[in-house]
Enzyme design. Structure first.
Site, PDB file in Angstrom:
ATOM      1  N   LYS A  68     -12.064  -4.884  -6.548  1.00 54.26           N
ATOM      2  CA  LYS A  68     -11.858  -3.664  -5.844  1.00 54.26           C
ATOM      3  C   LYS A  68     -12.117  -2.225  -6.670  1.00 54.26           C
ATOM      4  O   LYS A  68     -12.657  -1.357  -6.248  1.00 54.26           O
ATOM      5  CB  LYS A  68     -10.298  -3.736  -5.231  1.00 54.26           C
ATOM      6  CG  LYS A  68     -10.078  -4.909  -4.456  1.00 54.26           C
ATOM      7  CD  LYS A  68      -8.650  -4.701  -3.643  1.00 54.26           C
ATOM      8  CE  LYS A  68      -7.454  -4.931  -4.748  1.00 54.26           C
ATOM      9  NZ  LYS A  68      -7.595  -6.391  -5.149  1.00 54.26           N
ATOM     10  N   ARG A 156      -0.328  -2.853   0.350  1.00 47.63           N
ATOM     11  CA  ARG A 156      -0.243  -4.347   0.243  1.00 47.63           C
ATOM     12  C   ARG A 156       0.475  -5.284   0.897  1.00 47.63           C
ATOM     13  O   ARG A 156       0.484  -6.285   1.042  1.00 47.63           O
ATOM     14  CB  ARG A 156       0.437  -4.558  -1.246  1.00 47.63           C
ATOM     15  CG  ARG A 156      -0.484  -4.020  -2.461  1.00 47.63           C
ATOM     16  CD  ARG A 156      -1.687  -4.886  -2.950  1.00 47.63           C
ATOM     17  NE  ARG A 156      -1.100  -6.211  -3.294  1.00 47.63           N
ATOM     18  CZ  ARG A 156      -0.756  -6.519  -4.593  1.00 47.63           C
ATOM     19  NH1 ARG A 156      -0.719  -5.543  -5.559  1.00 47.63           N
ATOM     20  NH2 ARG A 156      -0.556  -7.591  -4.951  1.00 47.63           N
ATOM     21  N   ARG A 190     -11.284 -10.976 -17.760  1.00 50.14           N
ATOM     22  CA  ARG A 190     -11.374  -9.405 -17.914  1.00 50.14           C
ATOM     23  C   ARG A 190     -10.724  -9.098 -19.226  1.00 50.14           C
ATOM     24  O   ARG A 190      -9.994  -9.701 -19.706  1.00 50.14           O
ATOM     25  CB  ARG A 190     -10.036  -9.005 -16.910  1.00 50.14           C
ATOM     26  CG  ARG A 190     -10.982  -9.138 -15.273  1.00 50.14           C
ATOM     27  CD  ARG A 190      -9.894  -8.420 -14.286  1.00 50.14           C
ATOM     28  NE  ARG A 190      -8.531  -8.866 -14.321  1.00 50.14           N
ATOM     29  CZ  ARG A 190      -7.857  -8.731 -13.053  1.00 50.14           C
ATOM     30  NH1 ARG A 190      -8.223  -7.767 -12.014  1.00 50.14           N
ATOM     31  NH2 ARG A 190      -6.529  -9.312 -12.995  1.00 50.14           N
ATOM     32  N   ARG A 234      -4.966  -8.459 -20.227  1.00 54.72           N
ATOM     33  CA  ARG A 234      -3.867  -8.231 -19.773  1.00 54.72           C
ATOM     34  C   ARG A 234      -2.848  -9.242 -19.845  1.00 54.72           C
ATOM     35  O   ARG A 234      -3.238 -10.388 -19.614  1.00 54.72           O
ATOM     36  CB  ARG A 234      -4.451  -7.849 -18.054  1.00 54.72           C
ATOM     37  CG  ARG A 234      -4.714  -6.430 -17.912  1.00 54.72           C
ATOM     38  CD  ARG A 234      -5.231  -6.065 -16.557  1.00 54.72           C
ATOM     39  NE  ARG A 234      -4.452  -6.762 -15.721  1.00 54.72           N
ATOM     40  CZ  ARG A 234      -4.809  -6.496 -14.210  1.00 54.72           C
ATOM     41  NH1 ARG A 234      -5.828  -5.726 -13.987  1.00 54.72           N
ATOM     42  NH2 ARG A 234      -4.095  -6.961 -13.432  1.00 54.72           N
ATOM     43  N   ARG A 245      -0.642 -14.893  -8.215  1.00 47.02           N
ATOM     44  CA  ARG A 245      -0.866 -13.488  -7.610  1.00 47.02           C
ATOM     45  C   ARG A 245      -1.761 -13.872  -6.320  1.00 47.02           C
ATOM     46  O   ARG A 245      -1.504 -13.368  -5.129  1.00 47.02           O
ATOM     47  CB  ARG A 245      -1.400 -12.670  -8.555  1.00 47.02           C
ATOM     48  CG  ARG A 245      -0.662 -12.300  -9.725  1.00 47.02           C
ATOM     49  CD  ARG A 245      -1.571 -11.206 -10.733  1.00 47.02           C
ATOM     50  NE  ARG A 245      -2.298 -10.146 -10.033  1.00 47.02           N
ATOM     51  CZ  ARG A 245      -3.083  -9.725 -10.747  1.00 47.02           C
ATOM     52  NH1 ARG A 245      -4.011 -10.217 -11.510  1.00 47.02           N
ATOM     53  NH2 ARG A 245      -3.716  -8.537  -9.986  1.00 47.02           N
TER      54      ARG A 245
END
Length: 299
Positions: A68, A156, A190, A234, A245
């Site tokens: 996103k 969300r 990531r 992260r 998640r």
């Protein structure tokens, strides 16, 4: 934009009467800030955007790790509107040790659960905190003369979508989609440069198609040499947390897709691969001509 700021502040204090009053009195002003799409995407190719338009009001949906931020940021640059990622707002608040980072987010019996714990566990941050951070960001943007937005990470929940609908009219909701296996690999790959703050991805993804779905290949998005030694991961990018998640997304956030689908505003977009394959196809379904926009901006 001012209408949104005031409504979010009212919403974060849970005053439903104030929400209703502000929504009624400011709906016209809020709507006047928006440049509408020519039509909503029952047929994706019917969505049209005026190259001379000053603003859009778009939302990007999709599972964690789908990209996103990547595509919203690119469109933000192309269209000249701010990209507002609530995940970044939360992480910036934590890094700055701002007041909200020390705010109690939820209760578990007699235990207090703090914002950092919520984020590190991959759970949803409370509406109150999200609306507070978002109102601050919109206020800052308004002071700089910003108009329009591409929202990433908000709404969300259906309640957040309802709050947004009460004050402004979203033009388009882009729902990015990838298979779960690809999402997990992307999240685990990531990396962030601790110095420049740019995002990279070291995963090399090649997933065979199943049940008629096409094969998906994504090359790594490797950092330049000066960033290699400064890459960090992260805290919430572990396999267990990523899967948690995703589970939360299916439970809490997927109904938001149905909310906008029922309004005829949802554009479903299955990413065919990495940025080189997906970016031109996304522009195509949005009826956007990258070169035309660049020429218009330079004029």
């Amino acid at each position: 934009m001012a209408a949104m700021i005031r409504l979010f502040r009212s919403s974060s204090s849970s005053s439903s009467n104030s929400i209703s009053l502000i929504s009624r009195s400011l709906s016209t002003a809020a709507a006047s800030e928006t440049v509408k799409s020519q039509s909503y995407p029952h047929n994706p190719h019917s969505t049209s955007v005026d190259p001379k338009a000053k603003t859009v009001q778009w939302v990007f949906l999709g599972c964690p790790g789908v990209g996103k931020g990547t595509y919203a940021s690119r469109l933000s640059t192309l269209l000249g509107v701010p990209h507002i990622a609530t995940g970044d707002l939360v992480r910036d608040e934590l890094k700055s040790s701002g007041p909200l980072s020390k705010q109690e987010s939820i209760h578990k019996g007699s235990d207090k659960v703090w914002l950092a714990e919520i984020v590190n566990q991959g759970k949803l941050v409370s509406d109150e905190i999200i609306l507070n951070l978002l109102s601050k960001r919109l206020e800052s943007g308004e002071a700089k003369g910003e108009a329009g937005f591409i929202l990433d990470g908000f709404p969300r929940t259906v309640r957040q979508a309802e709050i947004l609908t009460e004050v402004t009219d979203i033009d388009l909701v882009v729902n990015l989609k990838l298979p779960e296996r690809v999402l997990v690999e992307k999240c685990l790959g990531r990396r962030i440069c601790s110095e420049c703050g740019k995002n990279f991805n070291v995963a090399s993804i090649d997933v065979a198609g199943e049940n008629g779905a096409p094969r998906i290949s994504m090359a790594p998005l490797n950092p330049p040499s000066q960033c290699v030694s400064k890459l960090i991961t992260r805290a919430d990018d572990t396999e267990a947390i990523v899967k948690e998640r995703l589970s939360i997304y299916w439970d809490k956030s997927q109904p938001v897709e149905d909310f906008y689908r029922s309004q005829g505003k949802l554009l479903e977009f299955d990413l065919p691969g990495g940025i080189p394959e997906s970016w031109p196809k996304l522009l195509e379904v949005l009826n956007l001509d990258e070169q035309e926009y660049k020429l218009s901006a330079a004029a």
